[in-house]
Design a protein around this motif. Structure first.
Motif, short mmCIF file in Angstrom:
data_model
loop_
_atom_site.label_atom_id
_atom_site.label_comp_id
_atom_site.label_asym_id
_atom_site.label_seq_id
_atom_site.Cartn_x
_atom_site.Cartn_y
_atom_site.Cartn_z
N SER A 53 0.85 -1.15 -0.01
CA SER A 53 -0.03 0.15 0.05
C SER A 53 0.86 1.16 -0.02
O SER A 53 0.26 2.44 0.15
CB SER A 53 -0.79 -0.05 1.09
N VAL A 54 2.11 1.20 0.01
CA VAL A 54 2.85 2.41 0.29
C VAL A 54 2.81 3.43 -1.13
O VAL A 54 2.81 4.48 -0.65
CB VAL A 54 4.55 1.97 0.43
N GLY A 55 2.64 2.85 -2.29
CA GLY A 55 2.59 3.80 -3.38
C GLY A 55 1.12 4.56 -3.18
O GLY A 55 1.09 5.67 -3.65
N ALA A 56 -0.07 3.92 -2.66
CA ALA A 56 -1.21 4.52 -2.64
C ALA A 56 -1.20 5.52 -1.33
O ALA A 56 -1.72 6.69 -1.42
CB ALA A 56 -2.17 3.49 -2.26
N CYS A 103 -3.90 -7.46 3.82
CA CYS A 103 -4.17 -6.12 4.74
C CYS A 103 -3.68 -4.81 3.76
O CYS A 103 -4.35 -3.91 3.58
CB CYS A 103 -3.59 -6.05 5.98
N THR A 104 -2.54 -5.04 3.25
CA THR A 104 -1.73 -4.09 2.37
C THR A 104 -2.45 -3.96 1.04
O THR A 104 -2.37 -2.81 0.58
CB THR A 104 -0.35 -4.12 2.38
N LEU A 105 -2.78 -5.22 0.69
CA LEU A 105 -3.47 -5.05 -0.72
C LEU A 105 -4.77 -4.24 -0.96
O LEU A 105 -4.99 -3.63 -1.59
CB LEU A 105 -3.97 -6.29 -1.22
N ALA A 106 -5.53 -4.61 0.42
CA ALA A 106 -6.69 -3.76 0.68
C ALA A 106 -6.52 -2.34 0.84
O ALA A 106 -6.92 -1.28 -0.01
CB ALA A 106 -7.60 -4.38 1.73
N GLY A 107 -5.34 -2.01 1.44
CA GLY A 107 -4.98 -0.58 1.72
C GLY A 107 -4.60 -0.06 0.35
O GLY A 107 -4.92 1.29 0.29
N MET A 108 -4.14 -0.88 -0.52
CA MET A 108 -3.45 -0.31 -1.77
C MET A 108 -4.57 0.36 -2.58
O MET A 108 -4.53 1.62 -3.11
CB MET A 108 -2.82 -1.28 -2.65
N GLU A 126 5.48 0.93 -4.92
CA GLU A 126 5.98 -0.28 -3.81
C GLU A 126 6.95 -1.07 -4.43
O GLU A 126 7.71 -1.93 -3.72
CB GLU A 126 4.68 -0.89 -3.23
N MET A 127 6.78 -1.41 -5.64
CA MET A 127 7.50 -2.41 -6.71
C MET A 127 9.32 -1.94 -6.58
O MET A 127 10.09 -2.56 -6.38
CB MET A 127 7.12 -2.63 -7.83
#
Length: 404
Positions: A85-88, A140-145, A331-332
């Motif tokens: 989720s860091v990019g988002a 969790c972080t995919l949902a955050g993305m 994020e990548m």
């Protein structure tokens, strides 16, 4: 009999030397790769990689990778986990900053504080679900993305918002100029800083070896230690000379170095920093030793979100605007810099200096391909291949192929 003993001794010595060389090559594989790739693209671009502007931009364009890579390292150390989720988060924080400065009269410093506080709230949210509710980090972080990317676009109202606040831009994207010293074409303050840093590293090496010698600690050979620090000093002086011939030291470099030094200290010099390695090495044993692993996970993801927020401010200041696609796939880059820099895909190992090598290697590849004019589609192919090779090297070199 004596001849046989001498022959055996020579054989053992030869094997020891072979093992030593193999260990050195394994330890510095990515450093060697970075040098080779840089030389390759320098030749391919006709020396354009060495232009002062390109050397300076190499840092500015990859500042977010270095900053977010530090936070991603803590997540990876806990067992190969990542934060998608860091990019988002970067997009959302940048969007809030842009809108606050465009539509309100808030001071830029206050806007920065608000944005970092929002980043901390996001990190607390994700850290709670992952650390205390045991939601898998990937889910969790995919949902955050998706969640934070959507909120960022809502805040921006699907528009591109420009940033013109001079104080905000000066805090993140200006250059340090010393009156009198930087009056001419060459910004000598950059070289002065480079000389001071190089001298400090050399003195620390000398005093550190003397201290270890007094205590009887094992050390590398003097030739190895001093050749290493001299090489680093030469690189620092070369980099500072290039900065001096462009616009001097960018303020963004100060931000990046501050984060790198802070996280290098945490991971290598503090007990709490070692907890991340312990959790990734053996979580059950870590729990039995009395360490609250929930706090470790919470700290990792909270820290990651704060650094993603800071990266959002850095990117917004560098580009001068924010839109709904800002931070896409960043994020990548953060994940790739960690794995390329030697972090294990299984957790438990990785260093901040490794992140620096990985981020610069990715940056050199990106910049070299852009200067050469390689098609954008092929650039993705090259970056993916480099990441795959780095992970394969980690798995094979550490005998984690799953063989019986």
């Amino acid at each position: 009999m004596k001849g046989t003993i001498n022959q055996d001794a020579k054989t053992l010595e030869s094997r020891a030397n072979s093992i030593r060389v193999s260990a050195i090559l394994k330890k510095y594989t990515m450093v060697i790769a970075l040098v080779v790739v840089f030389i390759f693209f320098t030749a391919l671009t006709g020396g354009k990689m060495l232009y002062a502007q390109n050397i300076s931009n190499l840092l500015l364009q990859n500042a977010y990778v270095l900053v977010m890579g530090c936070g991603m390292l803590l997540c990876i150390l806990t067992g190969g986990n990542v934060d998608l989720s860091v990019g988002a988060t970067l997009c959302l924080v940048g969007a809030i900053a842009a809108q606050l400065m465009s539509n309100t009269s808030l001071n830029a410093v206050l806007v920065i504080i608000i944005c970092l506080a929002i980043s901390a709230v996001i990190g607390t949210w994700q850290g709670f679900w992952i650390g205390y509710m045991h939601i898998p980090p990937f889910i969790c972080t995919l949902a955050g993305m998706f969640l934070f990317r959507g909120l960022g676009r809502v805040v921006l109202e699907s528009k591109t918002v420009s940033i013109s606040n001079k104080l905000f831009l000066n805090i993140f994207s200006s250059y340090i100029t010393v009156p009198g010293v930087d009056a001419g074409e060459i910004h000598w303050s950059a070289m002065i800083v480079g000389v001071v840093v190089a001298a400090v590293l050399l003195v620390r090496t000398i005093t550190g070896r003397a201290k270890k010698a007094r205590k009887g600690y094992a050390m590398d050979s003097a030739a190895s230690a001093f050749s290493k620090v001299i090489l680093i000093d030469l690189l620092i002086l070369f980099y500072c000379w290039k900065l001096a011939n462009y616009k001097g030291i960018p303020v963004m470099l100060v931000w990046v170095l501050g984060i790198l030094l802070l996280y290098a200290f945490i991971t290598s010099k503090t007990a709490f920093g070692r907890y991340f390695y312990a959790v990734g090495g053996n979580e059950k044993a870590t729990k039995l030793s009395g360490i609250d692993t929930r706090k470790v996970y919470f700290a990792a993801y909270c820290s990651m979100s704060i650094l993603a927020g800071l990266s959002g401010l850095l990117v917004a200041a560098r580009i001068g605007s924010v839109n709904g696609d800002t931070g896409m796939s960043y994020e990548m880059d953060a994940i790739g810099s960690c794995f390329i820099g030697g972090a294990s895909a299984y957790g438990g190992s990785g260093t901040v200096p490794g992140i620096v090598v990985g981020a610069i290697l990715l940056g050199v590849i990106n910049q070299g391909m852009s200067i050469y004019g390689l098609d954008n589609n092929w650039q993705y192919v090259v970056k993916g291949a480099v990441l795959l090779i780095a992970v394969i090297f980690d798995v094979v070199s550490n005998h984690k192929t799953g063989k019986a």
